[in-house]
Design an enzyme around this catalytic site. Structure first.
Site, PDB file in Angstrom:
ATOM      1  N   SER A   1       0.671  -0.973  -0.128  1.00  0.00           N
ATOM      2  CA  SER A   1       0.010  -0.137  -0.244  1.00  0.00           C
ATOM      3  C   SER A   1       0.897   1.250  -0.314  1.00  0.00           C
ATOM      4  CB  SER A   1      -1.080   0.013   1.079  1.00  0.00           C
ATOM      5  OG  SER A   1      -0.234  -0.101   2.571  1.00  0.00           O
TER       6      SER A   1
ATOM      7  N   HIS B   1      -5.126  -4.358  -1.735  1.00  0.00           N
ATOM      8  CA  HIS B   1      -5.171  -3.591  -2.455  1.00  0.00           C
ATOM      9  C   HIS B   1      -5.770  -3.774  -3.678  1.00  0.00           C
ATOM     10  CE1 HIS B   1      -4.856   0.062  -0.253  1.00  0.00           C
ATOM     11  NE2 HIS B   1      -4.286  -0.870   0.843  1.00  0.00           N
TER      12      HIS B   1
ATOM     13  N   LYS C   1     -12.565  -0.890   0.265  1.00  0.00           N
ATOM     14  CA  LYS C   1     -11.635   0.214  -0.999  1.00  0.00           C
ATOM     15  C   LYS C   1     -12.075  -0.185  -2.329  1.00  0.00           C
ATOM     16  CE  LYS C   1      -7.598  -0.885   1.837  1.00  0.00           C
ATOM     17  NZ  LYS C   1      -8.314  -1.553   2.780  1.00  0.00           N
TER      18      LYS C   1
END
Length: 409
Positions: free
Chosen positions: A196, A224, A256
């Protein structure tokens, strides 16, 4: 890792000197108008955000597919509220369990082609409590130095011995396994799919190969990569053409690309059943609100059906990354991910760069020590599928201007 380590509060709460240093640091940022943290966002977060009445192009959101505000997803959440209410009313084991929780878990299992899945009310808690439930004092956990803070804290909570290998240094990983294979009952290797802070992708196929050689278990954090990697956003499995069983513990978040909250573990049915009855973050935490479950279910449906969205995200990533490099900025090893680090240097220069960008209409987050190594401050740029070419060109223009002013490029 996060900017302010949670262990600071666990270990130093009575240490007035450490608290004083932290508060002094924040005060100095405020005094020089360099504090870009905890800004209040007005309305919905998408390709733009509104702060203090001003609309800015956002490079700070994890909503990589731009699904916050999606009408189909919002309708599903509203329908769930009308049917189930706004809360679950308890922990899943007792009074908080409903059909929609199982529907979400089945949806995740189907998406990951896994036997089963279990959801937690926090992504952070998912990592921490799953690791602590599955491994203990007779075991060894090996992690990448850049793994997320929740993984670190899971190692500590588990009571297992844990070791770190230098970021993406798989020769060192192999050596650690070779030296320790006979010393422990079980060994777990944990990696982030996408890191990240650096925006690079772990060499998961090689990690799997090394782990299998020593009969170690594997766990990957797809926070992610879900919705980003692969032609249809299915993450590492699609990106590397992996079998579902190549990784023992699949972890992901619902906050996310999925515009909700929470996290999940997917894998073998026996393991998932064990977690439902033993993981403290599941047993002792209130269940996800039904509206959140409905949001996540609808988002998985959208991700699978809307192929244009994935193509647009990939086009935006390539366009922005190429543009930033042409300006002369260092973007480390970022490739194919929605996270593009723009390296600045020391803390003050990083804060100044971010502040100038914000003043020029670009909302971007400064990342400094201890979240990253000293003098490795950067802007973490999160690219979204909903960004337009005009948005990205405007950002590049601001970066070029500020970069020259601060003598970065």
């Amino acid at each position: 890792m996060h900017i302010f380590n949670i262990n600071f509060f666990a270990k130093k709460i009575t240490d007035k000197e450490n608290i004083k240093k932290l508060l002094s640091r924040i005060k100095n940022m405020d005094r020089f108008h360099l504090n870009s943290y905890l800004q209040e966002i007005e309305g919905k977060t998408n390709r733009t955000v509104k702060v203090n009445g001003k609309t800015k192009i956002s490079l700070g959101s994890y909503s990589y597919l731009g699904l916050i505000g999606n009408k189909k997803i919002e309708s599903a959440a509203i329908a769930a509220i009308k049917r189930y209410g706004t809360g679950a009313g308890g922990v899943r084991l007792l009074t908080g369990n409903s059909a929609i929780h199982k529907q979400l878990e089945q949806r995740i299992a189907d998406f990951k082609a896994a036997e089963d899945a279990v959801v937690f009310s926090s992504g952070y808690v998912t990592n921490m409590c799953a690791i602590a439930a599955l491994f203990g004092k007779d075991d060894l956990i090996i992690i990448d130095k850049f793994d997320h803070q929740s993984i670190y804290d899971g190692c500590i909570l588990s009571g297992a011995t844990w070791l770190r290998f230098n970021h993406n240094d798989l020769q060192e990983l192999d050596l650690i396994l070779q030296e320790n294979i006979k010393k422990y009952k079980r060994i777990l290797v944990v990696a982030d799919a996408v890191y990240s802070m650096d925006g690079d992708i772990a060499d998961i196929p090689q990690i799997i190969k090394i782990a299998k050689k020593y009969k170690a278990f594997t766990m990957v954090d797809e926070a992610h990569s879900l919705g980003v990697l692969g032609e249809h956003g299915k993450g590492l499995q699609e990106y590397f053409n992996l079998k579902p069983t190549d990784i023992d513990i699949w972890m992901g978040t619902l906050s996310k690309s999925i515009p909700a909250i929470g996290g999940y573990i997917a894998g073998k049915k026996e393991m998932i059943t064990y977690l439902r009855y033993s993981a403290h973050g599941f047993v002792f935490s209130a269940a996800l609100p039904p509206s959140v479950c409905a949001t996540a279910i609808a988002a998985f449906d959208v991700i699978e059906k809307d192929t244009k969205m994935h193509k647009q995200l990939k086009n935006n990533i390539n366009y922005f990354l190429t543009g930033v490099k042409k300006l002369g900025f260092n973007t480390l090893q970022s490739k194919d991910t929605a996270i593009i680090p723009v390296m600045i240097g020391n803390d003050i220069k990083t804060f100044r760069f971010a502040k100038k960008c914000n003043n020029a209409g670009v909302f971007v987050c400064p990342i400094v020590y201890p979240a990253v190594p000293k003098d490795a401050g950067r802007l973490r740029c999160c690219v979204m599928a909903t960004h337009t070419k005009r948005d990205l060109d405007a950002v590049l223009k601001v970066f070029e201007k500020v970069g020259k002013e601060l003598r970065i490029v």
